[in-house]
Design a protein around this motif. Structure first.
Motif, PDB file in Angstrom:
ATOM      1  N   GLU A 175       1.005  -1.554   0.060  1.00  0.00           N
ATOM      2  CA  GLU A 175       0.191   0.183  -0.030  1.00  0.00           C
ATOM      3  C   GLU A 175       0.587   1.395   0.046  1.00  0.00           C
ATOM      4  O   GLU A 175       1.757   1.696   0.708  1.00  0.00           O
ATOM      5  N   ILE A 176       0.969   2.539  -0.801  1.00  0.00           N
ATOM      6  CA  ILE A 176       1.552   3.612  -0.998  1.00  0.00           C
ATOM      7  C   ILE A 176       0.818   4.646  -0.465  1.00  0.00           C
ATOM      8  O   ILE A 176      -0.484   5.103  -0.673  1.00  0.00           O
TER       9      ILE A 176
ATOM     10  N   GLY B   3      -1.141   6.491   4.326  1.00  0.00           N
ATOM     11  CA  GLY B   3      -2.171   7.689   5.485  1.00  0.00           C
ATOM     12  C   GLY B   3      -2.623   6.867   7.272  1.00  0.00           C
ATOM     13  O   GLY B   3      -1.423   6.928   7.896  1.00  0.00           O
TER      14      GLY B   3
ATOM     15  N   ILE C 118       3.865   1.616   2.734  1.00  0.00           N
ATOM     16  CA  ILE C 118       5.062   3.035   2.511  1.00  0.00           C
ATOM     17  C   ILE C 118       4.401   4.450   2.766  1.00  0.00           C
ATOM     18  O   ILE C 118       2.968   4.272   2.554  1.00  0.00           O
TER      19      ILE C 118
ATOM     20  N   SER D 254       5.086  10.185   5.319  1.00  0.00           N
ATOM     21  CA  SER D 254       5.095  11.405   6.228  1.00  0.00           C
ATOM     22  C   SER D 254       5.294  10.117   7.549  1.00  0.00           C
ATOM     23  O   SER D 254       5.272   9.408   7.619  1.00  0.00           O
TER      24      SER D 254
ATOM     25  N   ARG E 209       3.160   9.895  10.359  1.00  0.00           N
ATOM     26  CA  ARG E 209       1.996   9.013  10.300  1.00  0.00           C
ATOM     27  C   ARG E 209       2.599   7.611   9.816  1.00  0.00           C
ATOM     28  O   ARG E 209       1.713   7.132  10.572  1.00  0.00           O
TER      29      ARG E 209
ATOM     30  N   LEU F  35       9.324   6.306   3.249  1.00  0.00           N
ATOM     31  CA  LEU F  35      10.555   6.989   2.274  1.00  0.00           C
ATOM     32  C   LEU F  35       8.627   7.139   0.460  1.00  0.00           C
ATOM     33  O   LEU F  35       7.830   6.419   1.366  1.00  0.00           O
TER      34      LEU F  35
ATOM     35  N   ALA G 168       7.448   6.156  -2.173  1.00  0.00           N
ATOM     36  CA  ALA G 168       7.295   5.363  -3.100  1.00  0.00           C
ATOM     37  C   ALA G 168       8.387   5.026  -4.200  1.00  0.00           C
ATOM     38  O   ALA G 168       8.223   4.119  -4.409  1.00  0.00           O
TER      39      ALA G 168
ATOM     40  N   PHE H 224      -6.640   7.470  -2.856  1.00  0.00           N
ATOM     41  CA  PHE H 224      -6.579   8.407  -3.287  1.00  0.00           C
ATOM     42  C   PHE H 224      -5.118   9.343  -2.519  1.00  0.00           C
ATOM     43  O   PHE H 224      -4.651  10.362  -1.595  1.00  0.00           O
TER      44      PHE H 224
ATOM     45  N   LEU I  60       1.839  11.564  -8.064  1.00  0.00           N
ATOM     46  CA  LEU I  60       2.482  10.160  -8.176  1.00  0.00           C
ATOM     47  C   LEU I  60       2.333   9.257  -9.093  1.00  0.00           C
ATOM     48  O   LEU I  60       3.480   8.581 -10.197  1.00  0.00           O
TER      49      LEU I  60
ATOM     50  N   THR J 206     -11.582   4.428   3.576  1.00  0.00           N
ATOM     51  CA  THR J 206     -10.566   4.686   4.267  1.00  0.00           C
ATOM     52  C   THR J 206     -10.423   6.143   4.894  1.00  0.00           C
ATOM     53  O   THR J 206     -11.729   6.745   4.426  1.00  0.00           O
TER      54      THR J 206
HETATM   55  C1  LIG Z   1      -4.648  12.267   0.538  1.00  0.00           C
HETATM   56  S1  LIG Z   1      -3.640  11.092   1.842  1.00  0.00           S
HETATM   57  C2  LIG Z   1      -4.351   9.201   1.441  1.00  0.00           C
HETATM   58  C3  LIG Z   1      -4.419   8.586   2.531  1.00  0.00           C
HETATM   59  C4  LIG Z   1      -5.006   7.930   2.675  1.00  0.00           C
HETATM   60  N1  LIG Z   1      -4.552   6.718   1.415  1.00  0.00           N
HETATM   61  C5  LIG Z   1      -6.136   7.669   2.944  1.00  0.00           C
HETATM   62  O1  LIG Z   1      -7.058   7.225   1.537  1.00  0.00           O
HETATM   63  O2  LIG Z   1      -7.009   7.566   3.602  1.00  0.00           O
HETATM   64  C6  LIG Z   1      -2.265  10.753   0.882  1.00  0.00           C
HETATM   65  C7  LIG Z   1      -0.707   9.627   1.424  1.00  0.00           C
HETATM   66  O3  LIG Z   1       0.380   9.968   0.441  1.00  0.00           O
HETATM   67  C8  LIG Z   1       0.998   9.768   0.648  1.00  0.00           C
HETATM   68  N2  LIG Z   1       2.388  11.030  -0.173  1.00  0.00           N
HETATM   69  C9  LIG Z   1       2.321  11.320  -0.711  1.00  0.00           C
HETATM   70  N3  LIG Z   1       3.247  11.078  -1.712  1.00  0.00           N
HETATM   71  C10 LIG Z   1       3.827  10.273  -1.230  1.00  0.00           C
HETATM   72  C11 LIG Z   1       5.111   9.504  -1.907  1.00  0.00           C
HETATM   73  N4  LIG Z   1       5.779   9.765  -2.848  1.00  0.00           N
HETATM   74  N5  LIG Z   1       5.689   8.043  -1.334  1.00  0.00           N
HETATM   75  C12 LIG Z   1       4.878   8.023  -0.403  1.00  0.00           C
HETATM   76  N6  LIG Z   1       3.774   8.319   0.078  1.00  0.00           N
HETATM   77  C13 LIG Z   1       3.127   9.251   0.179  1.00  0.00           C
HETATM   78  C14 LIG Z   1       0.777  11.087   2.425  1.00  0.00           C
HETATM   79  O4  LIG Z   1       1.960  11.420   3.022  1.00  0.00           O
HETATM   80  C15 LIG Z   1      -0.978  10.956   2.992  1.00  0.00           C
HETATM   81  O5  LIG Z   1      -0.521  10.589   3.628  1.00  0.00           O
END
Ligand SMILES: C[S@@+](CC[C@H](N)C(=O)[O-])C[C@H]1O[C@@H](n2cnc3c(N)ncnc32)[C@H](O)[C@@H]1O
Length: 220
Positions: free
Chosen positions: A51-52, A55, A75, A78, A81, A102, A104, A124, A138, A199
């Motif tokens: 899971e990328i 959150g 992954i 933050s 988080r 890190l 993704a 998301f 991304l 989520t």
């Molecule tokens: C809008 S939030 C969605 C969180 C969760 N997936 C949800 O649906 O509730 C996007 C998440 O992706 C993380 N994120 C953004 N770019 C990323 C990257 N390049 N690699 C890993 N995580 C990333 C952010 O820190 C944030 O926690």
């Protein structure tokens, strides 16, 4: 240190670093758990799910609870988080999740081998709505190709977004990759997927009555 954050991990810390993965390989990393055998050529889990951007991590925890024999890699960019998730996991009995703090893009290109992943979840991703920030998104063609190469044949990448313009970009880059085929064809995406766990972002967007877009692409 960020004020107000609790740093102690009340149990086993499931965060890992890239050197561990490079030294042990994923089977070794997943075997290194209470009840797991010593690292060996036979992985504790044959299945690998990633899971990328997890959150708050509720989706990852739910999936891992339902599939105890699958290895899950979470992954998250933050620090806050990732730390909160490590604290949360340490209070559970789960031993099939590993966390990487890190980007993704780096994990996928440097730490995941070709045809090794059964499933990617990208729920998301940040939409970067301003035009001048769109390059930070991304889901770009090069990253999608990197994901497709890591999937096993029949493996799946799931993406969800609330953002209509980003949904258009996601449809273009996923459908444009010759290694992937649309699992929801002839629809480009579904507006909802019955039985799917929501989520925290999804719950927020649903409460605001936003249109949601769910993509499912399979490695051919
Ligand atoms: C809008 S939030 C969605 C969180 C969760 N997936 C949800 O649906 O509730 C996007 C998440 O992706 C993380 N994120 C953004 N770019 C990323 C990257 N390049 N690699 C890993 N995580 C990333 C952010 O820190 C944030 O926690």
């Amino acid at each position: 240190m960020t004020r107000g954050l609790k740093y102690d991990i009340p149990g086993r810390d499931w965060r890992i670093d890239p050197d561990q993965v490079l030294a042990q390989g994923w089977p070794g990393v997943f075997a290194d758990a209470p009840g797991g055998s010593a690292p060996s050529p036979r992985p504790r889990s044959q299945r690998l799910v990633v899971e990328i951007g997890f959150g708050r991590g509720e989706f990852l925890v739910d999936q891992a609870e339902r599939n105890p024999d699958t290895g899950f890699i979470g992954i998250e960019l933050s620090h806050k988080r990732c730390l909160k998730m490590a604290r949360r996991l340490a209070r559970t009995e789960l031993s099939n999740i590993r966390l990487l703090e890190l980007r993704a893009e780096r994990v996928v290109s440097e730490l995941l081998t070709w045809k090794s992943v059964d499933c990617f979840w990208i729920n998301f991703p940040d939409p970067w709505p301003k035009k001048r920030h769109a390059l930070r998104r991304l889901l770009r063609a090069d990253f999608v190709r990197d994901l497709a190469l890591r999937l096993r044949p029949g493996g799946v990448v799931y993406v969800a977004t609330d953002h209509p313009e980003y949904a258009g970009q996601i449809a273009t880059v996923l459908s444009g990759d010759s290694l992937l085929s649309n699992g929801y064809a002839p629809m480009p995406y579904l507006p909802e997927v019955p039985g799917r766990l929501a989520t925290s972002f999804e719950i927020e967007w649903r409460a605001l009555d936003r249109d949601l877009h769910y993509f499912m692409y399979v490695r051919v």
